[in-house]
Design an enzyme around this catalytic site. Structure first.
Site, PDB file in Angstrom:
ATOM      1  CG  ASP A 192     -10.369  -1.276  -0.700  1.00  0.00           C
ATOM      2  OD1 ASP A 192     -10.886  -0.642   0.241  1.00  0.00           O
ATOM      3  OD2 ASP A 192      -9.524  -0.791  -1.450  1.00  0.00           O
ATOM      4  CG  HIS A 266      -8.348   1.131   1.752  1.00  0.00           C
ATOM      5  ND1 HIS A 266      -9.543   1.605   1.260  1.00  0.00           N
ATOM      6  CD2 HIS A 266      -7.456   2.142   1.609  1.00  0.00           C
ATOM      7  CE1 HIS A 266      -9.383   2.848   0.822  1.00  0.00           C
ATOM      8  NE2 HIS A 266      -8.128   3.190   1.044  1.00  0.00           N
ATOM      9  CD  GLU A 330      -7.672   6.877  -0.161  1.00  0.00           C
ATOM     10  OE1 GLU A 330      -7.998   7.798  -0.921  1.00  0.00           O
ATOM     11  OE2 GLU A 330      -8.223   5.757  -0.196  1.00  0.00           O
TER      12      GLU A 330
END
Length: 763
Positions: A192, A266, A330
């Site tokens: 991440d 990410h 995301e």
């Protein structure tokens, strides 16, 4: 034979169960068919003879596991012939994979399953849960007959080691805890923005650079919010040898490890190590030390795909799982919108926009993964722009994505945040350790049904399971990992295994009470909320009084309490609702057989002249999370950690008309107003108090424009108190002006703010 014996006995020592109460079989997850022979038990003695078939898959692992579990109870094991064995494993290939049968009589215990081994392993777990946690030699095992098989094939949990690294030993212990409750998939979030946690030999900078950061954010934050940091460097990753050991350890417990390598978003940690795979744009890439959604994403160019394919090749060589999780969630499109190469690619491929570019990206990765004989899992954002042909969808933004994918005949793993995100608070956030937010108590997890009624039975077949997700933004220690996971993961295990019609929350509480003895024996840092008092207050219209009721999840427990006193020696037994006529703080604890089992909890109730009064709001509230329609006079103040006890409004001017219980005199009005910039919540800039005798004609008695300290670095409840000369009143009107526009330098600067109010108090 020794192998099987070891497995069964290991399960006995690991799993919690209390057969002391004869006639009880407190197994979690609840078997789908269970008959208890009351009053009859099997005595194990100090040595258990075990017979295990030779043609059993993972026989050695099962035996070793059993021996370890039984040795925890100081019970020795010995291989023997079938006729003399106290514990007998018998192959029955008519049973489906993972199914088992267990019969315990006063002479022996017999477990049947097919030769694949998983069913025997689960039968061992059930058998071990029948052994009392505190038993040594001569343990009494309840006589039962069980025929059991899981509801779902995919029974998962996810841990996030990217945000905060967890050691190999912590992961192995987590695997043991999962295995005890028949879970079979561990999804590990390895990469991440805040860290890259797996060695990739071809790209050593991924761990040399990407696994390290200088510090970590303290508390909650957003992109603009003033942040605090701990100043402590953090690093850590798993070598490929570590991964091999973890995978093998899990496989011996019939758990498959599913790795997640995030893309295309990410990706800050990876791009800090290899910035050439970004869109460039003159940015300095770093391993992020705070939590947010960042614009740093992989640039979908040939060299990037070569890099990702090389990474995934090493990952797939380490993990035998059918699945590789590629994230897909995301992913901001800002960099792609301004990147000339991305825009040229969109044009070349005749794509509509950046959403279709992400879909093309995922499709390409999927084709590569498929070429290696594996399939991808992605978060439900991979539906945007078109779903990759063979992808399995993990539905986290509610169930909508999962329902859509199931209708498209794609496999789905349900993991909606409202039921499955165990990084949320599980006990009263006012006093709980810091969590990411929201509130997900034990019983809410237990209540989840992963099969949406909107799907037909044929469509429901594409729901292959469900998973609890434990994100790691605020999980820095092994103890806190266990605190967040247990006992909620045990509730999820029953959701995954037990048929919906067989579930019963009260019975689950009874069995959990027994299982807690095993958790305590194993030193698991489980949340003790199960053994603590919960407070509920409400106005009793019939008695014209405010009452507080106490309860606990633990069955057959005693609650003791005191008013405005934390001294346990002064507690008295709770037996009926407690009447309050003024502001009071209650302290309470839960006792079993005279022993306090959890912590001492407390709650303050702001009882005043407005408590329990009816009111109207104009405009109406935009949202209320608790006590809809009377949250502003329910006697409970809100607090800044979450918004459960707050009432929200999205208009700048608010009028609240309150009808008091009777005509009286008043001289003060108090309320709380919330400042949470990441939610665009800004406190009231003006409060006007008006009074009336008849509810028609009002006169203003006070007006205040509060001042606030916005130098703070966390969400804050600002109390506002308006004082005035004593006035007679039967009705009170508050005119409240909201915070106006969000301030510069903060989230949504220049946009209208929301207003959140809690308890209205009148004195």
């Amino acid at each position: 034979m020794r192998k099987i014996l070891l497995l069964i006995f290991t399960a006995l020592s690991l799993l919690p169960c209390n057969a002391q109460e004869q006639g009880s079989a407190d197994i979690i997850p609840m078997p789908n068919k269970l008959e208890v022979t009351a009053g009859r038990v099997l005595r194990l003695g100090s040595e258990v003879k075990i017979s295990i078939p030779k043609d059993l898959n993972k026989r050695k692992a099962i035996v070793g596991y059993l021996e370890g579990r039984l040795s925890d109870n100081n019970i020795r094991t010995k291989s023997t012939t079938a006729k003399k064995a106290q514990l007998l494993l018998v192959v029955d290939n008519t049973l489906q994979d993972e199914a088992y049968e267990l019969m315990v009589t006063p002479k022996r215990a017999v477990i049947k399953s097919n030769s694949q081994g998983a069913g025997f392993f689960y039968g061992v777990q059930s058998f071990m849960q029948l052994v009392p946690a505190d038993a040594d030699a001569d343990a009494a095992v309840q006589c039962v007959e069980i025929k059991d098989a899981p509801r779902f094939q995919y029974r998962g949990a996810m841990i996030d080691v990217a945000r905060n690294f967890q050691s190999k030993q912590t992961v192995l212990r987590f695997i043991d805890l999962m295995a005890a409750f028949k879970m079979n998939r561990l999804h590990i979030h390895l990469t991440d923005d805040q860290g890259w946690r797996i060695e990739i030999k071809r790209y050593p900078r991924l761990t040399e650079v990407g696994s390290k950061r200088s510090q970590t954010m303290i508390g909650h934050s957003d992109y603009y919010y003033p942040r605090r940091f701990d100043g402590k460097p953090q690093e850590g990753f798993y070598t490929q040898q570590d991964i091999k050991e973890i995978v093998a350890y899990a496989a011996d417990r019939f758990i498959t490890i599913i790795p997640e390598i995030e893309m295309p978003g990410h990706s800050s940690a990876a791009l800090a190590a290899y910035p050439q795979y970004s869109c460039g744009l003159g940015k300095q890439y770093v391993v992020r030390d705070y939590m947010d959604i960042f614009d740093e994403v992989y640039c979908p160019q040939e060299q990037t795909f070569e890099f990702l394919q090389n990474v995934l090749t090493e990952v797939m060589d380490l993990f035998p799982s059918e699945y590789i999780h590629i994230g897909g969630d995301e992913c901001p499109k800002k960099a792609w919108k301004v990147c000339p190469r991305c825009q040229a690619l969109i044009k070349k491929l005749n794509l509509k926009d950046e959403h279709e570019l992400q879909s093309w990206f995922i499709h390409r990765i999927e084709r590569f993964v498929n070429s290696k004989g594996k399939n991808i899992i992605g978060w439900d954002e991979i539906l945007e722009g078109g779903l990759a042909p063979n992808a399995t969808v993990m539905s986290w933004r509610g169930e909508v994505g999962g329902i859509e994918a199931a209708k498209m005949k794609h496999k789905v793993i349900m993991t909606p945040g409202d039921y499955c995100y165990i990084d949320h608070y599980q006990e009263d956030p006012e006093h709980a350790p810091l969590a990411i937010g929201s509130y997900l108590p034990l019983d809410s997890v237990y209540a989840y049904n992963p099969l949406p009624e909107s799907l037909t039975p044929e469509e429901q077949k594409y729901i292959i399971g469900t998973q609890a997700n434990l994100w790691g933004e605020y999980v820095q220690t092994a103890g806190y990992l266990e605190y967040m996971a247990y006992p909620r993961l045990m509730a999820m295990a029953e959701v995954q295994w037990t048929d919906a019609e067989k579930k019963d929350v009260n019975n689950f509480h009874k069995r959990l009470k027994t299982q807690f003895a095993w958790l305590d024996k194993k030193g698991v840092h489980a949340c003790r909320n199960f053994y603590e008092a919960e407070f509920g207050g409400e106005w009793n219209n019939a008695q014209n009084v405010y009452e507080v009721k106490l309860k606990t999840l633990c069955p057959d427990a005693e609650i003791r309490y005191a008013l405005d006193c934390a001294d346990e020696s002064r507690f008295k037994t709770y037996s009926a609702p407690i009447a309050l006529n003024k502001e009071t703080e209650l302290w309470a604890a839960v006792y079993v057989d005279g022993k306090r089992m959890g912590g001492i909890t407390h709650k303050r109730f702001a009882v005043n002249k407005a408590t329990g009064c009816e009111y109207t709001c104009s405009p109406k509230a935009a949202w209320e999370n608790m006590h809809e329609g009377y949250a502003l006079t329910d006697g409970v103040r809100g607090f800044s950690k979450d918004t459960r006890y707050w009432t929200g409004f999205n208009k700048d001017t608010l009028r609240i008309d309150i009808s008091l219980h009777e005509a009286t005199t008043i001289s003060r009005v108090k309320l709380g107003t919330l400042w949470r910039t990441w939610n665009s919540m800004w406190p009231a800039r003006e409060v006007r108090v008006m009074v009336s005798d008849d509810g028609n004609e009002y006169r203003t008695v006070a007006c205040k424009k509060p001042e606030y300290d916005f130098s703070l670095t966390e969400a804050t409840r600002f109390p506002v108190e308006v004082k005035f000369e004593e006035s007679g009143a039967r009705f009170v009107r508050l005119v409240v002006l909201g915070g106006g526009k969000c301030h510069e330098g903060h989230y949504n600067a220049g946009e209208p703010s929301e207003l959140a109010l809690d308890e209205i108090e009148i004195y």
